[in-house]
Motif scaffolding. Structure first.
Motif, PDB file in Angstrom:
ATOM      1  N   ASP A  10       7.547  -2.731 -10.862  1.00  0.00           N
ATOM      2  CA  ASP A  10       7.984  -3.108  -9.511  1.00  0.00           C
ATOM      3  C   ASP A  10       8.686  -1.951  -8.811  1.00  0.00           C
ATOM      4  OD1 ASP A  10       6.964  -5.630  -9.988  1.00  0.00           O
ATOM      5  OD2 ASP A  10       8.911  -6.504 -10.499  1.00  0.00           O
ATOM      6  N   GLN A  11       9.419  -1.142  -9.567  1.00  0.00           N
ATOM      7  CA  GLN A  11      10.126   0.000  -8.989  1.00  0.00           C
ATOM      8  C   GLN A  11       9.156   1.098  -8.566  1.00  0.00           C
ATOM      9  OE1 GLN A  11      13.338   0.183  -8.293  1.00  0.00           O
ATOM     10  NE2 GLN A  11      13.373   2.307  -7.626  1.00  0.00           N
ATOM     11  N   GLY A  16       0.869   2.213 -11.141  1.00  0.00           N
ATOM     12  CA  GLY A  16      -0.156   1.341 -11.701  1.00  0.00           C
ATOM     13  C   GLY A  16       0.166   0.790 -13.075  1.00  0.00           C
ATOM     14  N   TRP A  17       1.446   0.814 -13.465  1.00  0.00           N
ATOM     15  CA  TRP A  17       1.828   0.284 -14.777  1.00  0.00           C
ATOM     16  C   TRP A  17       1.702  -1.229 -14.804  1.00  0.00           C
ATOM     17  CZ3 TRP A  17       6.902   3.452 -14.343  1.00  0.00           C
ATOM     18  CH2 TRP A  17       6.644   4.779 -14.683  1.00  0.00           C
TER      19      TRP A  17
END
Length: 94
Positions: A10-11, A16-17
């Motif tokens: 989110d950070q 693309g994690w």
């Protein structure tokens, strides 16, 4: 102000994690001050690694990172280390 845990995905959405409950950044207000992640594999598989971001040059200090058995313990140890760091530098939390 309390430190805030936010999923790394989110950070940093551009990375693309995958959005998981095992990889976190820690914020003091808007500033990322550390990270916590669960170790996947190896002799400490399943344990939690934490570290305080240290932007100063020089050798890392051993109290700015560690590996513990739970997410709650990682949060606690990171908070202690962060507050020690800002006290050393005469800074304050946001």
């Amino acid at each position: 102000m309390p430190l805030i845990l936010r999923r790394s995905a989110d950070q940093y959405p551009e990375a693309g994690w995958p959005r998981t409950d095992t990889d976190w950044v820690v914020l003091n207000g808007p500033q990322v001050i550390g990270s916590i992640s669960q170790v996947q594999g190896g002799p400490v598989d399943g344990q939690w690694r934490w570290s305080v971001t240290d932007l100063r040059l020089g050798a890392a200090r051993p109290w700015t990172f560690g590996t513990v058995s739970s997410l709650d313990e990682a949060k606690e140890q990171l908070a202690i280390a962060w507050r020690k760091r800002i006290a050393e530098e005469g800074l304050s939390e946001v």
